[in-house]
Design a protein around this motif. Structure first.
Motif, PDB file in Angstrom:
ATOM      1  N   ILE A 151       0.983  -1.284  -0.043  1.00  0.00           N
ATOM      2  CA  ILE A 151      -0.092  -0.023  -0.119  1.00  0.00           C
ATOM      3  C   ILE A 151       0.840   1.065  -0.024  1.00  0.00           C
ATOM      4  O   ILE A 151       0.450   2.347  -0.519  1.00  0.00           O
ATOM      5  N   VAL A 152       2.049   0.974   0.661  1.00  0.00           N
ATOM      6  CA  VAL A 152       3.175   2.107   0.599  1.00  0.00           C
ATOM      7  C   VAL A 152       3.459   2.681  -0.913  1.00  0.00           C
ATOM      8  O   VAL A 152       3.652   3.648  -1.410  1.00  0.00           O
ATOM      9  N   GLY A 153       3.240   1.664  -1.847  1.00  0.00           N
ATOM     10  CA  GLY A 153       3.520   2.165  -3.313  1.00  0.00           C
ATOM     11  C   GLY A 153       2.349   3.075  -3.824  1.00  0.00           C
ATOM     12  O   GLY A 153       2.599   3.594  -4.738  1.00  0.00           O
ATOM     13  N   VAL A 154       1.397   2.963  -3.116  1.00  0.00           N
ATOM     14  CA  VAL A 154       0.061   3.741  -3.621  1.00  0.00           C
ATOM     15  C   VAL A 154      -0.135   5.070  -2.800  1.00  0.00           C
ATOM     16  O   VAL A 154      -0.058   5.937  -3.683  1.00  0.00           O
ATOM     17  N   VAL A 155       0.276   4.888  -1.585  1.00  0.00           N
ATOM     18  CA  VAL A 155       0.012   6.183  -0.733  1.00  0.00           C
ATOM     19  C   VAL A 155       1.263   6.844  -0.267  1.00  0.00           C
ATOM     20  O   VAL A 155       1.291   7.914   0.128  1.00  0.00           O
ATOM     21  N   GLY A 156       2.408   6.221  -0.403  1.00  0.00           N
ATOM     22  CA  GLY A 156       3.696   6.812   0.007  1.00  0.00           C
ATOM     23  C   GLY A 156       3.770   6.544   1.449  1.00  0.00           C
ATOM     24  O   GLY A 156       2.982   5.923   2.106  1.00  0.00           O
ATOM     25  N   TYR A 163      11.757   2.355  -0.774  1.00  0.00           N
ATOM     26  CA  TYR A 163      10.645   1.344  -0.851  1.00  0.00           C
ATOM     27  C   TYR A 163       9.612   1.676  -1.595  1.00  0.00           C
ATOM     28  O   TYR A 163       9.006   0.947  -2.570  1.00  0.00           O
ATOM     29  N   ALA A 164       8.954   2.955  -1.261  1.00  0.00           N
ATOM     30  CA  ALA A 164       7.751   3.385  -1.818  1.00  0.00           C
ATOM     31  C   ALA A 164       7.842   3.307  -3.481  1.00  0.00           C
ATOM     32  O   ALA A 164       7.098   2.896  -4.261  1.00  0.00           O
ATOM     33  N   ALA A 165       8.825   3.954  -3.781  1.00  0.00           N
ATOM     34  CA  ALA A 165       9.240   4.255  -5.250  1.00  0.00           C
ATOM     35  C   ALA A 165       9.504   2.662  -5.981  1.00  0.00           C
ATOM     36  O   ALA A 165       9.074   2.615  -6.984  1.00  0.00           O
ATOM     37  N   SER A 166      10.093   1.713  -5.426  1.00  0.00           N
ATOM     38  CA  SER A 166      10.191   0.447  -5.947  1.00  0.00           C
ATOM     39  C   SER A 166       8.754  -0.226  -5.822  1.00  0.00           C
ATOM     40  O   SER A 166       8.366  -0.859  -7.060  1.00  0.00           O
ATOM     41  N   LYS A 167       8.016   0.128  -4.981  1.00  0.00           N
ATOM     42  CA  LYS A 167       6.499  -0.677  -5.164  1.00  0.00           C
ATOM     43  C   LYS A 167       5.586  -0.066  -5.941  1.00  0.00           C
ATOM     44  O   LYS A 167       4.894  -0.432  -6.725  1.00  0.00           O
ATOM     45  N   ALA A 168       5.715   1.551  -6.101  1.00  0.00           N
ATOM     46  CA  ALA A 168       4.877   2.236  -7.292  1.00  0.00           C
ATOM     47  C   ALA A 168       5.612   1.708  -8.706  1.00  0.00           C
ATOM     48  O   ALA A 168       4.692   1.611  -9.467  1.00  0.00           O
ATOM     49  N   GLY A 169       6.690   1.460  -8.687  1.00  0.00           N
ATOM     50  CA  GLY A 169       7.147   0.958  -9.942  1.00  0.00           C
ATOM     51  C   GLY A 169       6.697  -0.345 -10.173  1.00  0.00           C
ATOM     52  O   GLY A 169       6.607  -0.617 -11.455  1.00  0.00           O
ATOM     53  N   ILE A 170       6.694  -1.027  -9.279  1.00  0.00           N
ATOM     54  CA  ILE A 170       6.022  -2.403  -9.458  1.00  0.00           C
ATOM     55  C   ILE A 170       4.552  -2.331 -10.041  1.00  0.00           C
ATOM     56  O   ILE A 170       4.163  -3.177 -11.048  1.00  0.00           O
ATOM     57  N   ILE A 171       3.927  -1.601  -9.688  1.00  0.00           N
ATOM     58  CA  ILE A 171       2.587  -1.114  -9.918  1.00  0.00           C
ATOM     59  C   ILE A 171       2.508  -0.780 -11.652  1.00  0.00           C
ATOM     60  O   ILE A 171       1.823  -1.525 -12.469  1.00  0.00           O
ATOM     61  N   ALA A 190      -0.879  -6.846  -9.164  1.00  0.00           N
ATOM     62  CA  ALA A 190      -0.317  -6.613  -8.112  1.00  0.00           C
ATOM     63  C   ALA A 190      -0.963  -6.760  -6.696  1.00  0.00           C
ATOM     64  O   ALA A 190      -2.093  -6.611  -6.684  1.00  0.00           O
ATOM     65  N   ILE A 191      -0.264  -7.577  -5.670  1.00  0.00           N
ATOM     66  CA  ILE A 191      -1.131  -7.370  -4.487  1.00  0.00           C
ATOM     67  C   ILE A 191      -0.084  -6.471  -3.660  1.00  0.00           C
ATOM     68  O   ILE A 191       0.886  -6.253  -3.447  1.00  0.00           O
ATOM     69  N   ALA A 192      -1.133  -5.513  -2.824  1.00  0.00           N
ATOM     70  CA  ALA A 192      -0.678  -4.572  -2.034  1.00  0.00           C
ATOM     71  C   ALA A 192      -1.062  -4.616  -0.548  1.00  0.00           C
ATOM     72  O   ALA A 192      -1.950  -4.238   0.052  1.00  0.00           O
TER      73      ALA A 192
END
Ligand SMILES: NC(=O)c1ccc[n+]([C@@H]2O[C@H](COP(=O)([O-])OP(=O)(O)OC[C@H]3O[C@@H](n4cnc5c(N)ncnc54)[C@H](O)[C@@H]3O)[C@@H](O)[C@H]2O)c1
Length: 255
Positions: A151-156, A163-171, A190-192
């Motif tokens: 969820i950090v990839g969505v909301v920071g 980490y947040a940038a990597s997870k946003a990238g994954i999305i 993607a699972i968040a």
């Protein structure tokens, strides 16, 4: 229809970073559902434990299971991993990009090395494995790519710029794979997860853990097994019409 295991056409799943935590639970759920499983671990040091886990899966669920050490941020190691999958099973149906690390710190204090390493392990790895997997899945005209975002990839999240940038990238990567390979019956999702009780979250400073449950509608951390059930569903034929999605599993934390 749920996937019915059959020895002639048994589907094969590769789970990265599967020696512990969420990856271990995902590998277990997939073995239970009849998949042959490749348990990937990060290096030779963790291979005996990963091998023992694979043996356990084989014995408990009566499926083929094997372990392979490979740092998935390294292109040569990913080549070795895919050669292992090809040699061992000759096919690949499900790829779960689960391997991940944190190197937290405020943006002002974050070193370039900490940024690069998190991007390499959490994001570049999924690019390296997905392009290898998609090639195999295209030929088979069926495949499932499941990426562990957050969820950090969505909301920071303050303190987790890398980490947040990597997870946003994954999305972004997931949605692109879904578009590029949909015509071949390959889905990518993607699972968040929110806050799941694993070694990763156990390392968090007391300050960050305090009051965490109050921010979660269900008032508790999630379990790796709960995330694994979502992955198992996405890997199954029951999820055939779901692709390019980011599915939150966070007890209502992101509400
Ligand atoms: N625990 C949570 O609250 C949470 C929340 C959101 C997302 N996630 C994500 O779920 C995934 C699993 O996390 P976890 O909580 O089980 O963490 P974990 O630290 O328990 O497990 C991560 C696994 O990845 C492996 N790994 C690390 N670097 C690797 C590499 N270079 N090559 C191969 N394997 C490597 C580790 O050895 C370990 O087995 C991660 O992608 C993480 O970012 C976790």
């Amino acid at each position: 229809m749920p996937f019915v295991p059959d020895t002639d056409t048994r589907r094969v799943a590769l789970v990265t970073g599967a020696a512990r935590g969420i990856g271990r639970a995902v590998a277990t759920a997939l073995a239970r559902d009849g998949f042959a499983v490749v348990v990937n671990c990060s290096g030779e040091k963790s291979l005996p434990a990963a091998q023992e886990f694979a043996d356990e899966l084989a014995e408990t669920y009566g499926v083929p299971a094997a372990a392979c050490a490979a740092d998935v941020s390294d292109a040569d190691a990913v080549d070795t991993l895919f050669a292992f999958v090809a040699d061992t099973y000759g096919r690949l149906d499900v790829l779960v990009n689960n391997a991940g690390i944190t190197r937290d710190g405020s943006l002002l204090r974050m070193s370039e090395d900490d940024f690069d390493r998190v991007i390499a392990v959490n994001l570049k790895s999924a690019f390296l494995t997905s392009r290898r997997a998609a090639k195999i899945m295209m030929k088979q005209r069926w495949g499932r790519i499941i990426n562990m975002a957050s969820i950090v990839g969505v909301v920071g999240n303050a303190g987790q710029a890398n980490y947040a940038a990597s997870k946003a990238g994954i999305i972004g990567l997931t949605k692109t794979i879904a578009r590029e390979f949909g015509a071949r019956h390959i889905t990518a999702n993607a699972i968040a997860p929110g806050f799941i009780a694993t070694d990763m979250t156990a390392e968090l400073p007391e300050k960050m853990l305090a009051g965490m449950n109050d921010r979660i509608a269900l008032k508790r951390m999630g379990k790796p097994e709960e995330v694994a059930e979502l992955a198992a569903f996405l890997a199954s034929d029951r999820a055939a019409y779901i692709t390019g999605q980011v599915i939150g599993i966070d007890g209502g934390m992101s509400l």
